[in-house]
Design an enzyme around this catalytic site. Structure first.
Site, PDB file in Angstrom:
ATOM      1  CG  HIS A  62      -1.927  -1.028   1.274  1.00 48.33           C
ATOM      2  ND1 HIS A  62      -3.034  -0.937   2.078  1.00 48.33           N
ATOM      3  CD2 HIS A  62      -2.052  -2.203   0.606  1.00 48.33           C
ATOM      4  CE1 HIS A  62      -3.800  -2.004   1.906  1.00 48.33           C
ATOM      5  NE2 HIS A  62      -3.214  -2.792   1.013  1.00 48.33           N
ATOM      6  CD  GLU A  64      -2.134   4.090   3.069  1.00 47.41           C
ATOM      7  OE1 GLU A  64      -3.319   4.304   3.342  1.00 47.41           O
ATOM      8  OE2 GLU A  64      -1.764   3.261   2.217  1.00 47.41           O
TER       9      GLU A  64
END
Length: 166
Positions: A62, A64
């Site tokens: 992801h 993040e």
């Protein structure tokens, strides 16, 4: 915080969120869900990421997580003290957990995630008082732009599935 400080913080948040939106656009060009993130420490980007689940065949890739890993490597410390993460989408439970584990100081995100949002939209991972660390959260910065990017991506994806010859 004074009115001037609020305006400065808002302008700074918008600036860095635009950087995250550029990462999200990069993901979209690669056929990835357009989510982008930038980790900022002392006014400098120390980590960037965009979704790479399809490209890397990695469920943890992801935006993040990638930005947090780069930030930790840059700081040479897993404790992300003083770091703000700007992300175009509300984090999922995995990413929110990594933010707590990494002692992230602050999260700023754009659009709410109605499927996996872990800042209260679906579950609330970021603010239970029992955790030894609390992440400060600012919500909704450039949410319309972030949401529009996601909506267009999924609209195009659906259209390409129904019109395979185009």
């Amino acid at each position: 915080m004074t009115h001037t400080e609020n305006l400065e913080t808002a302008a700074t948040d918008i600036y860095w969120m635009r950087q995250a939106l550029m990462q999200a656009a990069e993901a979209a060009q690669l056929g990835e869900v357009p989510v982008g993130a930038v980790a900022v420490w002392e006014g400098h980007i120390i980590g960037i990421g965009y979704n790479r689940k399809e490209s890397d065949l990695d469920p943890t890739a992801h935006a993040e997580m990638i930005a947090l890993r780069q930030a930790a490597a840059t700081l040479k410390n897993w404790r992300l003290i003083g770091v703000t993460l700007y992300c175009t989408l509300e984090p999922c439970p995995m990413c929110a957990g990594a933010m707590i584990q990494g002692r992230l100081q602050r999260l700023v995100y754009g659009a709410a995630d109605t499927r996996f949002g872990a800042d209260g939209t679906i579950v609330d991972v970021l603010s239970p008082p029992a955790f030894n660390h609390q992440v400060s959260v600012t919500r909704g910065i450039l949410a319309d732009e972030a949401g529009a990017l996601l909506q267009q991506f999924f609209r195009d994806l659906r259209q390409n599935r129904t019109n395979p010859e185009e």
